[in-house]
Each structure stands twice: as structure tokens, then as C-alpha cells.
Design a protein around this motif. Structure first.
Motif, mmCIF file in Angstrom:
data_model
loop_
_atom_site.group_PDB
_atom_site.id
_atom_site.type_symbol
_atom_site.label_atom_id
_atom_site.label_comp_id
_atom_site.label_asym_id
_atom_site.label_seq_id
_atom_site.Cartn_x
_atom_site.Cartn_y
_atom_site.Cartn_z
ATOM 1 N N PRO B 150 42.648 17.444 41.437
ATOM 2 C CA PRO B 150 43.119 15.609 40.506
ATOM 3 C C PRO B 150 43.225 15.241 41.601
ATOM 4 C CG PRO B 150 44.577 18.325 40.137
ATOM 5 C CD PRO B 150 43.885 18.230 41.385
ATOM 6 N N GLY B 236 36.173 16.748 35.007
ATOM 7 C CA GLY B 236 37.907 17.054 35.334
ATOM 8 C C GLY B 236 37.698 16.927 36.824
ATOM 9 N N ASP B 238 41.140 18.981 35.676
ATOM 10 C CA ASP B 238 42.211 18.405 34.549
ATOM 11 C C ASP B 238 42.435 16.608 33.944
ATOM 12 O OD1 ASP B 238 44.625 19.664 33.916
ATOM 13 O OD2 ASP B 238 45.947 18.970 35.502
ATOM 14 N N GLU B 239 41.032 16.614 33.767
ATOM 15 C CA GLU B 239 41.130 15.303 33.011
ATOM 16 C C GLU B 239 41.021 14.019 34.339
ATOM 17 O OE1 GLU B 239 42.094 14.434 29.226
ATOM 18 O OE2 GLU B 239 41.492 16.264 28.390
#
Lengths: 305, 289
Positions: B150, B236, B238-239
Motif C-alpha cells: 500500500p 488495491g 487495501d484501497e
């Protein structure tokens, strides 16, 4: 140069003719080397930046020629040791790439021709004809540039879905048959022609359509060329709309089709990149062929701040 | 049209506008208002408006953590893309400003990214950033899973987009540099200005009109990036790369929540509109011509 010479003379008071000539020679040589160094430095800086900018493309070409087993090593392998064309052949057999390329050519070609026709008609009306509401209509056209495609894409999808047009050529082409930017660009060019050109043609009995085809279009070749290159490349590279409205292999465009290679399996990376390289080639070729036109047409008068 | 001849004369100018206005009406004006309409409703799976909910879709969005994250991610993404893309274009344009052997080849190279599709470029970057075979890890000796972390995923997608935009920025800046009067440089040289001084006090102000235009175009374009995100990260991990446009796509075509997706489209439109208006306001004050 001359300024520095006189300064040297002022500094040393007495100076013979030979010394002066020698000094001049030395200064010239120094200026020449300085210029050479500067050009060399500029060249070196350009090479570094160009390599960085082109790295993704160079890397893609290199991988496309690499046998699959060569890629999966831990040592740095920038160039293929045993170049092969196998990846290109594999890409053609794994997905109907020729069909995708054909679809994209049909779509981008129709969009390009359509935009040139609709935009020159509209620009003609906006620059040579007088009618009620001209200013307002032109403002409306320009305002369309402010609406991002994503604000309309859902409704458009629902519209064409309800009309049963999904997965056909028309649905790929029709929504893009005109562009505010094209109308603006053409109008900008038409405005440079004197109104008397139109009036005298009309007096000679030349109809409006004939005036467009016989006089305006030949006179605005550079704008049309710029517009054609820009529109074709953008249409060829379109992703979101074709992704939404095409579902079968018969209708998919290259950009959507090529991402099918993405998910095959990890062993086929080289094949996937070979496919990508083949898809990039047409748009690069058109860009390089039309680059001069594009720059001249788009940046000569249209964008002056 | 079939009545008097006089009336036909008046109608004919509009006939030339029919083709373009028809396309605009069906695929731009109508869907634009329909999107606003849909954003006030709950819809069924076919996208038919069913229950009127007023501004509820907007309230739900603005209070949802996922959408707030999307706004934040979009903002960071746009900043990196605009700054990176313009810087790259500007460097290339400055390097290619004075004539030297091979200038043609270099200017073609610098403009080339504008001809590359976002999807094709995304697939090449995917391999470059591949954790085991990718050239980035091999060259740097790092072992980072760029697109699955991320912390790095958003930056990678943004750099790719900046690269894609740098081509046309180069053309804009080259055109701008061509418009600057050469003699002011000569005068500055006589006055003993260094090349750094010349760049900051002559080149940059001279570029400001085109710089402004490029900035507006870049911001609008950056907000619309989609293909590279769909292919590289699908929003993604996790956004972390779930920009608004991708969020619209996911809500409409995976969750079939057309009402919410429409509301997000309207919010996106308002953001872009506001930024553009503010920039034009600033331009009137700040840009020197």
C-alpha cells in the motif's frame, strides 16, 4: 569576443601585432572548445533523459524478443541472449489478435473520419454563416469540454444497453463522432480566412457544401492532419468505454484484448509483452509519421497562451 | 423546411450543426442530466431509478470511510501526476530548446509517451515492477513488491501516469519556449546573468501562459485516469489506489449501485469544475504575459 580583446589591450598598454593575433587565436580556440563542451554536455544530458523516458519501451522490446526461460533468472538480463520471434507467434495463436487489431482500426478510422466531417461542418457554420443564437450555441459546444467523460459514462452505458446496442461497432463509434476541441481547432483556422473568400465564392454560384469540400478542406490540410493524428491515436488507445460495451472476441478492441494476455499465466510474460509491442507499433508509427503535422497544426496558432 | 422558401434559407445554417449537436445531445447533455437525476435515486440492477432518496446518496458517500479515502487517494495521485508529468515535460523541453545534432530524434523520443495507451503502458510497467523478474528490483537490488505494498502502489501508478502525460507536456512547453524572444537571453548574458538565473527569471515567467494552460489540462486529465489503475492494482492493495474514477467503475459495474456511482460522478464533476474555475481566477491575477 571583441569586447574581451580590447579589455586585454587596455590591461597591458603595449602590445605588438603578433601578440595580438596570437591572443585572438587563443581566445577563438577557447571559445570553440567551450562551445564544443557545451554542445557535448547538452547531448549527454539529452541522451540520459531520453534513455530514462524511453526505458519502458526499450525494455518492452527487449523482453518481447526474449525466450521465456531467460527472463526468469536472478541476474540482470537487459538484452536477450538468444533473440526469438516465438513470443509474437504465440501471441497471435493465444488470442485473436488480428481481429482485435482490425476492430481497433475500424473503430479509430471511423471516429477520425466522422470527427473531421462533423467538426468541419460545425466550424464552417460558426465562422462563415450568420444565424440566431450563434454565440450561445458556440458557448454550449465549448462548455462540453468541461464535462469529464466519467460524469456521463454510466448513463451512456445504460442508454446503449437499453437500446440493445452493446457489443456492436456503432456503439464503439457513435458517441465519439464529434469533439468540441475539433470544432474549436477548425474554427480557429477558418477565422484566419477573409470573409470575402466565402462571399465571392457564393457570388460565383458555389454552394456551401461545395465551398467546404473544394475550398475550405484543401486550405486547412494541416489542421485536418493534426486533428486526424490526434484523434486516431486517442481512439486507438481508448480503454474504459470499449471495456464496458464490448463482451465478445469479435468486437473487442486491441487495448481490451491485449489485457486478456495478462491473466493467462505467469510463464507467458514474454508473450504478453510481445503482444503489447505489436499493439503499440501502429500508434507509434502514426505518431512519428504525423508528428510534424500535429505540431504545426495544433501549436502554430491554436495555443498561444 | 417544406413550407416557404424563405424559411428554408433561415434553417440551413442549423443543418450544419445537426450532426455534432445530435451526438452532443444524446451522448453528453442527456447522460449528464440523467447522471444527476440518477444520483438522487436508489436503482435496480438494470440501472432503473426506483426509490427517490434525495441527497441521501451524497450524505452516505461523504460520511463513508471508503469514499473519504478515495478523495484523499485521488488528491495525492493528482498532485504526483501533475508535478511529475510537468517536470518531466519541462526538463525535456529545456534540453531540446537549442539546436544541436540529433535534436529531431530526441524531440520525437520525448513526445513519444503521448502515443502510448494507458493499458499497454500499464502492462509494461507491471513487468518492470515485477518482484522477481522486474528490472526495477534487479537494477536497484531492492526486494519490494511495488504494486502489492500500500505504501508504494499509489506512487508507482502515479509515476506511470506522469510518464504517459509527459509527452504532450513536452510539446506544450516546446511551443511555449519557441514563443520566448531570443534577444532577452542575449541581453541577460551581456549583463552577466548565470544560466540558472536566466532560467528562473526569464524562461519560467516567459512560459507562464502556456504553463497555466498545461496545468489545467494536466489536472483534468489526472482526475480521469482509469486504465492503468484497472490493470495494475484494481484499486488495491487495501484501497490504496482506489481513486474516484475507479470507485465509480466498481460501484456501478460490480456492485450495481448505479445511484451511488452517479453521485460520485457528480462529485467528481464538481471538484474538477471548482478547480478549473479557481485556477482561471488565479490566472487573471498571477500570470504575466
Amino acid at each position: 569576443m571583441s569586447q574581451m580583446d580590447t579589455m586585454a589591450i587596455n590591461g597591458q598598454k603595449t602590445i605588438s601585432r603578433e601578440e595580438l593575433l596570437a591572443l585572438k587565436k587563443r581566445m577563438n580556440a577557447r571559445a570553440l572548445t567551450r562551445r564544443r563542451i557545451r554542445t557535448g554536455g547538452l547531448l549527454a544530458a539529452n541522451i540520459v533523459v531520453a534513455v530514462i523516458i524511453l526505458l519502458p519501451l526499450l525494455y518492452a522490446v527487449s523482453i518481447a524478443f526474449m525466450p521465456s526461460n531467460e527472463l526468469f533468472t536472478t541476474d540482470l538480463n537487459i538484452l536477450p541472449k538468444h533473440p526469438t520471434l516465438q513470443n509474437f507467434a504465440d501471441a497471435f495463436t493465444n488470442i485473436p489478435l488480428l481481429r482485435f487489431i482490425l476492430n481497433s482500426f475500424i473503430m479509430a478510422g471511423c471516429i477520425t473520419i466522422g470527427q473531421i466531417i462533423t467538426c468541419s461542418l460545425a466550424a464552417f457554420a460558426f465562422s462563415f454563416l450568420e444565424f440566431k443564437g450563434k454565440g450561445v450555441l458556440f458557448m454550449v459546444v465549448m462548455a462540453t469540454m468541461m464535462v469529464p467523460g466519467e460524469a456521463t459514462i454510466i448513463s451512456n452505458y445504460l442508454t446503449v444497453g437499453n437500446l440493445g446496442m452493446l457489443d456492436t461497432y456503432p456503439v464503439l463509434i457513435i458517441p465519439y463522432l464529434t469533439s468540441a476541441m475539433g470544432i474549436f481547432l477548425f474554427r480557429q483556422f477558418y477565422m484566419t480566412f477573409p470573409k470575402s473568400l466565402y462571399e465571392s465564392a457564393k457570388l460565383d454560384g458555389c454552394g456551401n457544401l461545395r465551398f467546404i469540400v473544394k475550398i475550405l478542406i484543401p486550405l486547412t490540410k494541416s489542421a485536418i492532419g493534426a486533428m486526424a493524428v490526434y484523434t486516431f491515436i486517442n481512439a486507438w488507445n481508448m480503454y474504459m468505454w470499449p471495456l464496458l460495451v464490448t463482451g465478445s472476441n469479435n468486437m473487442r478492441t486491441v487495448q481490451i484484448g491485449i489485457s486478456m494476455l495478462n491473466s493467462v499465466d505467469s510463464q507467458s510474460i514474454t508473450m504478453m509483452i510481445a503482444g503489447v509491442v505489436m499493439v503499440i507499433i501502429p500508434s507509434i508509427a502514426i505518431f512519428i509519421a504525423g508528428q510534424k503535422q500535429l505540431i504545426r497544426g495544433m501549436f502554430s496558432g491554436a495555443v498561444k497562451g | 423546411m417544406n413550407t416557404a422558401k424563405k424559411k428554408k434559407m433561415n434553417v440551413s445554417p442549423y443543418l450544419y450543426l445537426v450532426p455534432c449537436m445530435l451526438v452532443f445531445a444524446v451522448f453528453l447533455f442527456y447522460p449528464f442530466f440523467k447522471t444527476i437525476f440518477l444520483s438522487l435515486f436508489l436503482t435496480d440492477k438494470m440501472g432503473q431509478a426506483k426509490i427517490f432518496v434525495g441527497l441521501q446518496n451524497y450524505i452516505d458517500l461523504l460520511t463513508s470511510e471508503s469514499f473519504q479515502n478515495s478523495l484523499k487517494v485521488t488528491l495525492i495521485f493528482v498532485v504526483i501526476v501533475v508535478v511529475g508529468g510537468m517536470l518531466l515535460g519541462l526538463i525535456a523541453a529545456v534540453l531540446c530548446n537549442k539546436a544541436f545534432p540529433g535534436i529531431r530524434v530526441f524531440s520525437t523520443a520525448y513526445a513519444l509517451p503521448m502515443a502510448i495507451a494507458s493499458s499497454s503502458a500499464a502492462m509494461v510497467f507491471e513487468i518492470m515492477l515485477h518482484p522477481t523478474v522486474g528490472i526495477v528490483n534487479k537494477l536497484t537490488g531492492l526486494n519490494i513488491n511495488w504494486l502489492n505494498d500500500p505504501k508504494t502502489a499509489l506512487i508507482c501508478v502515479a509515476i506511470l501516469t506522469a510518464w504517459l502525460n509527459s509527452g504532450i507536456n513536452f510539446l506544450y512547453f516546446s511551443a511555449g519556449l519557441g514563443n520566448i524572444d531570443e534577444t532577452i537571453y542575449e541581453r541577460a548574458s551581456v549583463d552577466g546573468a548565470s544560466s540558472v538565473q536566466k532560467f528562473f527569471s526569464l524562461t519560467l515567467p516567459g512560459l507562464s501562459p502556456i504553463m497555466f494552460y498545461t496545468l489545467v489540462v494536466n489536472i483534468i486529465q489526472a482526475f480521469q485516469s482509469f486504465g492503468q489503475i484497472k490493470i495494475l492494482t484494481e484499486g488495491g492493495p487495501d484501497e490504496a489506489t482506489n481513486v474516484i474514477v475507479y470507485s465509480i467503475y466498481r460501484d456501478a459495474f460490480f456492485n450495481y449501485r448505479f445511484g451511488s456511482a452517479a453521485a460520485q460522478s457528480v462529485i467528481l464533476f464538481i471538484i474538477v469544475m471548482l478547480i478549473t474555475l479557481v485556477m482561471f481566477r488565479i490566472e487573471k491575477k498571477g500570470v504575466s504575459y
